[in-house]
Write an enzyme that holds these catalytic residues in place. Structure first.
Site, PDB file in Angstrom:
ATOM      1  N   HIS A  51       0.833  -1.210   0.000  1.00  0.00           N
ATOM      2  CA  HIS A  51       0.000   0.000   0.000  1.00  0.00           C
ATOM      3  C   HIS A  51       0.866   1.258   0.000  1.00  0.00           C
ATOM      4  O   HIS A  51       0.704   2.149  -0.840  1.00  0.00           O
ATOM      5  CB  HIS A  51      -0.905  -0.039   1.238  1.00  0.00           C
ATOM      6  N   GLU A  52       1.793   1.322   0.950  1.00  0.00           N
ATOM      7  CA  GLU A  52       2.634   2.515   1.066  1.00  0.00           C
ATOM      8  C   GLU A  52       3.584   2.664  -0.123  1.00  0.00           C
ATOM      9  O   GLU A  52       3.932   3.781  -0.513  1.00  0.00           O
ATOM     10  CB  GLU A  52       3.421   2.484   2.376  1.00  0.00           C
ATOM     11  N   HIS A  77       1.825   4.699  -2.670  1.00  0.00           N
ATOM     12  CA  HIS A  77       1.949   6.136  -2.403  1.00  0.00           C
ATOM     13  C   HIS A  77       3.339   6.651  -2.794  1.00  0.00           C
ATOM     14  O   HIS A  77       3.484   7.731  -3.379  1.00  0.00           O
ATOM     15  CB  HIS A  77       1.716   6.414  -0.916  1.00  0.00           C
ATOM     16  N   HIS A 123       3.612   6.950  -6.512  1.00  0.00           N
ATOM     17  CA  HIS A 123       2.793   8.077  -6.967  1.00  0.00           C
ATOM     18  C   HIS A 123       3.570   9.382  -6.768  1.00  0.00           C
ATOM     19  O   HIS A 123       3.672  10.218  -7.682  1.00  0.00           O
ATOM     20  CB  HIS A 123       1.482   8.105  -6.178  1.00  0.00           C
TER      21      HIS A 123
END
Length: 421
Positions: free
Chosen positions: A201-202, A205, A208
């Site tokens: 998940h991280e 980020h 991104h």
């Protein structure tokens, strides 16, 4: 049941619902934790009423017709996006209800409550050491091309990540962007399945931010929350694909499928339910109606029933559980973004992994362009350019379809466990 005493703090409560196999123990923990809220309903109602009144005053002062319109205007998001989300989540709630009926059956519970909704269906001691994860995460993002994958490998090799819990370190996990350097990730990794998905998940980020910073000037390098969670949730879906492909053990497959289903339940259905409650509470103030503890309890139970139907027993005891959600007090109209992001991520994942190769490749390129765009336009416009239009029902319908498929797969895996004993 073992005679021990537990202080029903936030952390102990959350942990207990996931680990206590005895329903009586979970019930005792629930009752103890919510004693604080059940004994002071008028206090929490008064605090929330203050938030609602302030939101309405600000909206009127700036000549908006509703608090929702005032809140969404900064990112140019139509109010219909939130309204359609709530309606679509309610209309598509059957896969969630089917999942909870399955849980009741597998756990052998005569009565099934909200505090029974988080317990693992199988007892499983499954450790995923951090050192095993970089290769798996890199494999899961190979779909995005060599440059993307090499950057992920750099993040691990060059130690962009603070991995383990340490004295004085804050809890949770996050990825912090630093323009001109690279993102820094904070984890509190403990080798659990949830920790593995948190890493994926991280990393979403982080990538991104990395792509945004490398393609945007500083002024437009920061992206909105509305699109931020799309990248992280898409990465989680791809990571799940890798683990399911590799895993032959039926009990572990049950754990993986349950993780994916619980994630949709928490980030989509639950957040849509919260958004419904929050919207109706604001509308009550906009109509000039009083906000009392009893009124908020009725609103919350109505939102709960709209999503869960008759799958939960004794829901009256959940009437004050809304008061535990910090976003209601400090971040009005925030929670819906988890649900819209999950829907968008689900549609991206489906288009990237299903259908003709040419169409899948085109989706990947549009998705990467979304990440490169940073904050150079309104988020809903960025998503539309990438092929996901949240002003339509398609993203939510895709997520509901994914949920239904996952529940069917879980039913089959559980049936296999029963047959093999």
């Amino acid at each position: 049941s073992d005679g021990s005493t537990v202080v029903a703090s936030h952390a102990a409560y959350a942990n207990g619902l996931h680990t206590l196999r005895s329903q009586r123990d979970r019930e005792a923990l629930f009752d103890a934790h919510y004693t604080v809220y059940d004994s002071r309903p008028n206090t929490y109602a008064a605090i929330f009423n203050g938030v609602l009144q302030a939101d309405w005053f600000t909206a009127q002062a700036r000549r908006y017709t509703t608090t929702l319109a005032a809140n969404l205007d900064e990112n140019n998001i139509p109010v219909e996006v939130v309204e359609r989300l709530i309606a679509a989540a309610t209309a598509g709630a059957e896969p969630l209800r089917r999942y909870h009926r399955l849980r009741r059956q597998v756990l052998g519970l005569e009565r099934y409550h909200s505090f029974d909704a988080y317990l693992p269906l199988v007892e499983l001691d499954w450790q995923l050491p951090y050192d095993d994860l970089p290769a798996l995460v890199a494999e899961s993002v190979a779909i995005f091309g060599d440059d993307y994958r090499r950057t992920v490998e750099r993040a691990f090799a060059e130690r962009w990540i603070d991995v383990y819990e340490n004295e004085g370190k804050r809890s949770g996990a996050f990825s912090a962007g630093v323009y001109g350097v690279h993102p820094y990730m904070l984890l509190n990794h403990a080798d659990t399945l949830n920790d593995a998905f948190t890493l994926a998940h991280e990393m979403g980020h982080t990538m991104h931010t990395e792509l945004s910073h490398s393609h945007q000037p500083f002024a437009t390098s920061s992206y909105s929350i509305f699109v931020a969670e799309v990248a992280s949730m898409t990465n989680e879906s791809l990571f799940l694909d890798v683990l399911l492909r590799r895993e032959a053990d039926s009990r572990r497959r049950v754990a993986l499928l349950q993780h994916a289903i619980d994630d949709i339940a928490a980030s989509f259905y639950r957040q849509a339910m919260f958004a419904d409650f929050e919207l109706e509470a604001h509308r009550r103030v906009e109509r000039g109606e009083p906000v009392t503890a009893e009124a908020l309890q009725r609103l919350y139970l109505a939102s709960l029933h709209a999503i869960f139907g008759s799958t939960l027993d004794d829901t009256e005891r959940d009437r004050n559980t809304w008061a535990r959600i910090p976003h209601f007090y400090g971040s009005p109209y925030y929670v819906y973004q988890y649900a819209t992001s999950k829907a968008a991520a689900s549609l991206f994942h489906r288009r990237m992994t299903d259908g003709p190769q040419e169409a899948r490749a085109a989706t990947v390129e549009r998705y990467l362009e979304l990440l490169r765009a940073g904050g150079n336009d309104h988020p809903i416009t960025q998503l539309q350019r990438a092929g996901v239009d949240l002003s339509t029902a398609e993203p939510v319908e895709a997520l509901v379809s994914t949920m239904a498929s996952l529940v069917e797969r879980l039913e089959a895996e559980v049936a296999g466990l029963t047959v093999t004993g």
